[in-house]
Structures are given as structure tokens and as C-alpha cells.
Design a protein around this motif. Sequence first.
Motif, PDB file in Angstrom:
ATOM      1  N   ASP A 191       0.847  -1.193   0.000  1.00 24.12           N
ATOM      2  CA  ASP A 191       0.000   0.000   0.000  1.00 24.12           C
ATOM      3  C   ASP A 191       0.883   1.245   0.000  1.00 24.12           C
ATOM      4  O   ASP A 191       2.020   1.228   0.500  1.00 24.12           O
ATOM      5  CB  ASP A 191      -0.909   0.015   1.227  1.00 24.12           C
ATOM      6  CG  ASP A 191      -1.872  -1.165   1.239  1.00 24.12           C
ATOM      7  OD1 ASP A 191      -2.072  -1.772   0.171  1.00 24.12           O
ATOM      8  OD2 ASP A 191      -2.412  -1.472   2.321  1.00 24.12           O
ATOM      9  N   THR A 192       0.344   2.344  -0.552  1.00 19.76           N
ATOM     10  CA  THR A 192       1.136   3.570  -0.632  1.00 19.76           C
ATOM     11  C   THR A 192       0.220   4.773  -0.496  1.00 19.76           C
ATOM     12  O   THR A 192      -0.998   4.634  -0.373  1.00 19.76           O
ATOM     13  CB  THR A 192       1.922   3.629  -1.957  1.00 19.76           C
ATOM     14  OG1 THR A 192       2.797   4.750  -1.940  1.00 19.76           O
ATOM     15  CG2 THR A 192       0.967   3.738  -3.139  1.00 19.76           C
TER      16      THR A 192
ATOM     17  N   LEU B  62       2.525   1.242  -8.989  1.00 23.23           N
ATOM     18  CA  LEU B  62       2.348   0.008  -8.234  1.00 23.23           C
ATOM     19  C   LEU B  62       3.092  -1.099  -8.968  1.00 23.23           C
ATOM     20  O   LEU B  62       2.941  -1.268 -10.183  1.00 23.23           O
ATOM     21  CB  LEU B  62       0.865  -0.349  -8.107  1.00 23.23           C
ATOM     22  CG  LEU B  62      -0.011   0.628  -7.316  1.00 23.23           C
ATOM     23  CD1 LEU B  62      -1.454   0.138  -7.288  1.00 23.23           C
ATOM     24  CD2 LEU B  62       0.521   0.814  -5.905  1.00 23.23           C
TER      25      LEU B  62
ATOM     26  N   GLU C 129       3.210  -3.661 -13.740  1.00 22.89           N
ATOM     27  CA  GLU C 129       3.372  -2.352 -13.120  1.00 22.89           C
ATOM     28  C   GLU C 129       2.355  -1.391 -13.724  1.00 22.89           C
ATOM     29  O   GLU C 129       2.142  -1.382 -14.937  1.00 22.89           O
ATOM     30  CB  GLU C 129       4.795  -1.830 -13.329  1.00 22.89           C
ATOM     31  CG  GLU C 129       5.862  -2.690 -12.658  1.00 22.89           C
ATOM     32  CD  GLU C 129       7.249  -2.106 -12.843  1.00 22.89           C
ATOM     33  OE1 GLU C 129       7.386  -1.190 -13.679  1.00 22.89           O
ATOM     34  OE2 GLU C 129       8.176  -2.559 -12.158  1.00 22.89           O
TER      35      GLU C 129
ATOM     36  N   ALA D  45      -4.038  -3.617  -3.686  1.00 22.06           N
ATOM     37  CA  ALA D  45      -3.167  -2.623  -3.061  1.00 22.06           C
ATOM     38  C   ALA D  45      -4.002  -1.372  -2.798  1.00 22.06           C
ATOM     39  O   ALA D  45      -4.779  -0.948  -3.657  1.00 22.06           O
ATOM     40  CB  ALA D  45      -1.978  -2.295  -3.954  1.00 22.06           C
TER      41      ALA D  45
ATOM     42  N   VAL E  46      -4.201   2.570  -2.196  1.00 23.12           N
ATOM     43  CA  VAL E  46      -3.506   3.847  -2.363  1.00 23.12           C
ATOM     44  C   VAL E  46      -4.317   4.896  -1.615  1.00 23.12           C
ATOM     45  O   VAL E  46      -5.465   5.184  -1.975  1.00 23.12           O
ATOM     46  CB  VAL E  46      -3.358   4.223  -3.847  1.00 23.12           C
ATOM     47  CG1 VAL E  46      -2.697   5.592  -3.977  1.00 23.12           C
ATOM     48  CG2 VAL E  46      -2.528   3.167  -4.572  1.00 23.12           C
TER      49      VAL E  46
END
Length: 499
Positions: A167-168, A179, A208, A234, A236
Motif C-alpha cells: 500500500d502507498t 504500483l 506495473e 493494493a 492507495v
Amino acid sequence: PTLTCAQPLAVLQGSATGQGTLTLSWSTTGGNILSGQGSLSPTVNAAGWYFLSVLDGANDCSATDSVRVEVDTLRPFVAVAPPETLTCARTTLTLDAGASDSTALTSIEWSTPDGQLLAGTQTLHPRIGAPGTYTLLLRNTLNGCADSASVTVSQDLQAPEVDAGPDTTLDCTQGEVWLHGQVSGVPSPTLSWSSPDGQLGSPADRAEVLVLAGGRYVLSATNPANGCSAADTAIVVDGRILGLELKLFPPLCAGETGSVEILGVFGGVEPYTYSFDGGQSFQNEPFRSGLSGGSYLLVVEDASGCRWEESAFLPPGEHPDLFLPEFLTVSFGEGVLLNPHIGVDEERLAEIRWTPEAGLSCTDCLRPFAAPERTTRYRLLVRTLNGCRDSAEVRVEVLPPSGVFVPNAFSPDGDGVNDRLSVFAHPGQVARVLRFEVFSRWGERLFTARNLPPNDPTTGWDGTFRGRPMGQGVYVWFAEVEWMDGRRALFRGDVVLLR
């Protein structure tokens, strides 16, 4: 009789009669006697000829008879073709079996200890839905002979191993992020990124992907060999400020102030500070009061220094904006419509009040008809539904009436017609004649009277002076009258006395 798979034994039914004791004996050619060889009902289990010999002990006479035992043990033949493999894409299969005889004289029955039969269990092509061992039993219904075949169905559910990456977070200094997904476990998987609430910024069929907004990003991978898929997500987090939820409290009336409240901040990193003057000053409270109507630039700054600007407009307060002319002029006995200009819809008015009420057709309507008897200053007060007030005034000036009349000739001869010189006026205009005087041409006062009623031919000058009739000629008169509104006016004229 006939021996079959269902009935492998047969009991022969012989019979014999004689005069004495009978001796029985069975023999066979090609057959096999299991028991009862010396009885009338032996048990046999093979095809062939069976002979019964009988000896009568009374006369030693003998007799022989035979019976043919047939056999029907022809078995059907069955085989099952190798099945396909169950996969994620192929969740059911149809088994394919063949038989030497599949007429109505045969029965078909499938069974499985660990699989799943879906349909067609009494056909050569059943539908199955799970891996396992499947057995087909084919039986001849006439002789009970059967054959069976089994087949094992396997399953391939090998799915890729998917990792969408860590996660970002997005912020005002980093408005996009890559990602880095990873897929393993199967050769040449197909890839696909998707997001129900985010925004992709690059092709979605690669490991990606570039993302431009916060949200949930799902990397899905499929094994092309069996259609099995796996996915990973993921997150964000969009740390940028994305917008504000505002509540405006405009001023109700002109001259008052309103307020702005920031109910919520979408995104960003708490705590926030707030500016209501375009960023010149900041405060911790998301509320500012004392604001006049107009436009304001709101600025919110979060803990990471990111800012969001948004304009807010407070409508100016309601103002009735009344206007009336400074004055209006009417003749005595006449009227005029008072027609004010107002800056709001008339439906917005909660109260209308005119003062004073004298001479008005109504005091609670917006446009009354005014017919005052004397010059009057009217004041209008209005109040809107918001409680906003305004007032205006107008002076209605009543002009003196011009309807005063004194005859220009009279004949005081006692005939009862036009015997006196009197003051006449339009009804309702003159309250009284304050003073009425008549002079000779040389200025000598011949007649004086005060507080006379107008329009009364029995009052006035009778053409005499000190009891002596005046001669025919021209005389001058003066009249001072009081109007109904209390004002006074002076009139002058000539009159001819006729003899």
C-alpha cells in the motif's frame, strides 16, 4: 430349462409311475449334476443332455427319458473413453462410454464414491461436476449378465500467485505513484489491473501500473491453461485535500453579517488549519462569523503543508429598498394612488403599515388610494419574512380649491331673485366665509360680515348702506374663506348693482 448369469442352477422336474418300487437314476452327457441324482428333482449347473432311468422292482421293467438344459451367459461389453480434466474454465464434463449392446434389453447405471453425478446417470453419456472415480455397470436384463468399466476424472485448479505490491500514499508533492505487481506459479499468465474508485494512468495489462488517485487497485492474473484466476489488492491512500463540505449562513438583512462553516475536509492529513481571507491568516476553528455579503476565498492547509482553495459566496442580506417620491400634488377633493417601488418580491412581505390612516383606502396594502382633506405626510413601513425592515415617506400636498364664486351682478329689488350678493363654493370645499366686504369705487366700505356659511342666498349684502339703497353701478368685493383643511384664501372681484 436355460441356465443364465442370473440363474446359474436349475432343478429338473422328473416324474415316474410303476407297479412296484421305482429305482431312479440320472445321467448326463455334457452336463453336471450337483445333487439329487437319485431323485425326481436333481440340481444341475451345466448345459447338456440329462437322462432319467426308472426301474420297476415289481417286474424289472425300465424306462428312460431325457431333457436338454441350455445356457445363456453372453455378457455385454462396455468401455469408457479417457475423460478431459476439470478446470476453472471447465467445471463440468460429459463422460463418453461405449457398449456392445445398449438396447432396451440392457440397463445402464453409473455410480461414484467420491465424484458428483449431475445428470444422465442411466445413459452412456452422464454429466459430472467433480473429480473422482466413476463406474459404469451395463446389465443384460434377460440373462442378468453384466459388464462394468471405471474411469478416473482429475482436476487442475492451479491458479497464479499474485502480489499487487505494498500500500502507498499520494500527497500534494507526489500526485501519482507506480504500483509494482508480481505474478508467479504459472507460465505466461494474463494480467489485468482494475479499480472501483481510483484512476489508472497506464495500460492495465502489465505487472506495473501508474495510478493517479487514491482508491483500491486490484491486480488479477489468469492461468491460460485452465482459466483459474487469483487477485490481490493494493490500497492507495490519497493524502491530498480533494474538496470541502461547506455550510453558508448568509446575512438575513442588509447591514447584518453572516458566517461560513467548513463541515468537512475530503482527504489530506489532519490536523487542518483554516483561512477565510485567501490565506492571509489561519485559525484552528473551521468557522468564521461576522462576514458581510460577498465572495470569500477559503484556504485549508493540512499537517503536511498541502493546501486547498475554494471560493464561497455569501449573498447580501435582504433589503426591501422602499422608494416613494418626495411629494405628490392633488386638488382638494381628489385623490392619488400611492405606488411605492420595492426591491423584493411582494410575496416576501410579512407586514405592511401606512400611517396616518386618514384619507387612505387601506393601511395594510402596498398601494392604497390617498384622498386627504389637507396636506398630509404618509409613512410606509414594511417587514419581510426574514424580519428585514424599511420605511419611506411621501407628502401629499392638497391644492386649495378654486371653486369660489361671487356673482358679477345682482338686483336688490325685493322680487326674491338675486336680491343679495353672497359667496358660493363647491360643496365640501369651503368650511365658512370668514369675512365678506363690499366697497365703493372710491374705497368706502359699504358692507362687512363675518363667519357666513357659503352657498346661503339669504346672507350677504342687500345693496344698502346705513339703510339707504345704493345706486346702480360697479362695486368691489373682498372675501376671505376657510377651506375644509383649515387653510385660508382671499378672493376679490367686481359686481354690478342693477336697479
